[in-house]
Design a protein around this motif. Sequence first.
Motif, PDB file in Angstrom:
ATOM      1  N   TRP A 104      46.824 -15.333  60.357  1.00  0.00           N
ATOM      2  CA  TRP A 104      48.347 -15.744  60.736  1.00  0.00           C
ATOM      3  C   TRP A 104      48.975 -15.739  59.393  1.00  0.00           C
ATOM      4  O   TRP A 104      49.911 -15.722  59.361  1.00  0.00           O
ATOM      5  CB  TRP A 104      47.556 -17.591  60.494  1.00  0.00           C
ATOM      6  CG  TRP A 104      46.732 -17.599  62.011  1.00  0.00           C
ATOM      7  CD1 TRP A 104      46.590 -16.720  63.188  1.00  0.00           C
ATOM      8  CD2 TRP A 104      45.973 -18.896  62.162  1.00  0.00           C
ATOM      9  NE1 TRP A 104      45.174 -17.590  64.133  1.00  0.00           N
ATOM     10  CE2 TRP A 104      45.460 -18.813  63.385  1.00  0.00           C
ATOM     11  CE3 TRP A 104      45.530 -19.813  60.885  1.00  0.00           C
ATOM     12  CZ2 TRP A 104      44.048 -19.563  63.415  1.00  0.00           C
ATOM     13  CZ3 TRP A 104      44.789 -20.487  61.520  1.00  0.00           C
ATOM     14  CH2 TRP A 104      44.161 -20.857  62.701  1.00  0.00           C
ATOM     15  N   ASN A 108      52.711 -13.912  59.950  1.00  0.00           N
ATOM     16  CA  ASN A 108      53.929 -14.787  58.973  1.00  0.00           C
ATOM     17  C   ASN A 108      54.366 -14.042  57.708  1.00  0.00           C
ATOM     18  O   ASN A 108      55.561 -14.013  57.478  1.00  0.00           O
ATOM     19  CB  ASN A 108      53.051 -16.049  59.081  1.00  0.00           C
ATOM     20  CG  ASN A 108      52.977 -16.832  59.681  1.00  0.00           C
ATOM     21  OD1 ASN A 108      53.595 -16.549  60.831  1.00  0.00           O
ATOM     22  ND2 ASN A 108      52.363 -17.614  59.490  1.00  0.00           N
ATOM     23  N   ASP A 162      49.897 -24.803  64.171  1.00  0.00           N
ATOM     24  CA  ASP A 162      51.190 -23.628  63.476  1.00  0.00           C
ATOM     25  C   ASP A 162      50.743 -22.327  63.321  1.00  0.00           C
ATOM     26  O   ASP A 162      50.784 -21.333  62.992  1.00  0.00           O
ATOM     27  CB  ASP A 162      51.753 -24.843  62.036  1.00  0.00           C
ATOM     28  CG  ASP A 162      50.634 -24.190  60.952  1.00  0.00           C
ATOM     29  OD1 ASP A 162      49.738 -24.086  61.322  1.00  0.00           O
ATOM     30  OD2 ASP A 162      50.436 -25.256  59.761  1.00  0.00           O
ATOM     31  N   PRO A 164      50.368 -18.577  64.726  1.00  0.00           N
ATOM     32  CA  PRO A 164      51.229 -18.199  65.452  1.00  0.00           C
ATOM     33  C   PRO A 164      50.134 -17.859  66.569  1.00  0.00           C
ATOM     34  O   PRO A 164      49.412 -16.078  67.009  1.00  0.00           O
ATOM     35  CB  PRO A 164      51.556 -16.713  64.565  1.00  0.00           C
ATOM     36  CG  PRO A 164      50.689 -16.920  63.570  1.00  0.00           C
ATOM     37  CD  PRO A 164      49.988 -18.369  63.346  1.00  0.00           C
ATOM     38  N   ASN A 165      51.346 -17.726  68.160  1.00  0.00           N
ATOM     39  CA  ASN A 165      50.570 -17.283  69.450  1.00  0.00           C
ATOM     40  C   ASN A 165      49.057 -17.088  69.099  1.00  0.00           C
ATOM     41  O   ASN A 165      48.899 -15.971  70.175  1.00  0.00           O
ATOM     42  CB  ASN A 165      50.994 -15.118  69.160  1.00  0.00           C
ATOM     43  CG  ASN A 165      52.073 -15.376  68.557  1.00  0.00           C
ATOM     44  OD1 ASN A 165      52.484 -15.053  67.726  1.00  0.00           O
ATOM     45  ND2 ASN A 165      53.473 -15.334  69.470  1.00  0.00           N
ATOM     46  N   ASP A 188      50.080 -22.082  70.329  1.00  0.00           N
ATOM     47  CA  ASP A 188      51.528 -21.606  71.621  1.00  0.00           C
ATOM     48  C   ASP A 188      50.717 -22.027  72.900  1.00  0.00           C
ATOM     49  O   ASP A 188      50.022 -23.212  72.915  1.00  0.00           O
ATOM     50  CB  ASP A 188      51.032 -19.859  71.120  1.00  0.00           C
ATOM     51  CG  ASP A 188      52.342 -19.139  71.609  1.00  0.00           C
ATOM     52  OD1 ASP A 188      52.863 -19.015  72.769  1.00  0.00           O
ATOM     53  OD2 ASP A 188      53.081 -18.873  71.104  1.00  0.00           O
TER      54      ASP A 188
END
Length: 366
Positions: A104, A108, A162, A164-165, A188
Amino acid sequence: MAFHAAGDGETDDSKAFEETWNSACSDSGGGATVYVPAGRTFLLGEIRLQGPCKSPITVQVDGDIVAPNSLWKQKPSSLLTFYRVDNLTVDGGGQIDGRGAPWWHCYNQKKCRYRPQLVSFSFCNDLRVTNIRLKDSADKHMSLYECSQVQVHNVSIMAPGDSPNTDGITMGASNHVRISSCNIHSGDDCVSILTGTTDVNVTDVTCGPGHGISVGSLGAAHEKPVLVERITVSNCRFFNTTTGVRIKSWQGGRGIANGLLFRDLNMTEVRYPIDINQFYCPQRNCPEREGGVAITDAKFINIQGTSSRQEAIKIRCSKSVPCHGIFLDNVDLSWANHTAPTKACIENAQGSVAGTVKPQVRFRGP
């Protein structure tokens, strides 16, 4: 352990897993079980467990499985891939931990193009996934591709809001899928339903944090015409998600999303409890395009609770391909921690309402 796995959480047990699978898959005695024993932790790299097998096969995950605690793969991959395995059951109270935090951070920082998924099923028919726990995938937790006759029941998926994906369960080109009694916390979509997927029933799912339960996104540039139909989402609960139930498609796509039923849902401080968006563009810089995926026969029935914003219903459809057959019945959404009424945004949609619908919705016609 019979194939010399260490089970200490530090030694790579990939070879032992593969050898155990090959032995079980070649067993023609009427059904074999790969047993991952409780009380031990097995470190794996990228594992591909391939069929066809000679008889039905069960993977009993009572122990824990962990991914390497590092950036261990630089191309598309999954920690566990089941490929062309029919009559497969994955069961047990163990946990599969993707240890996704380094990924992650790398994503980011825009340094990681590819991140591994946790568990993938491709071309698997008559599949059952029950009781297991998935945690902290680098990318999506569970994916179904070209699978038929699937049951996912009582599966727990946990990742920070938080991350991601980190979709919970995503499926494409699959049919006859039943997802029930799952608890999904992700960064997500809790469940995402992609093109080529038909006859899906999602029921008794608790979602949040996350982005809700989504049909799409559909119709990205250069895709073939898409088809998604006969999707039912019922008896689900959403807590502090960005959307509740949504249908999302790109401008300029082709195809149809038809026969979508969302009913008996409860929302708690959800940003947009009901969301149809034919202008999906996560980068927010997409050029305007004519055309789009046609959205027809979408019903929203018995949906109660609160939104975290005043605009609780968003139905934004394109002028070139308006939405048709949108139906709302017995919808009651209030603005959390406010006395002002909620609002609805309706663009280029035709439909009807029945019963009490709050916020008030006005369509152009049936």
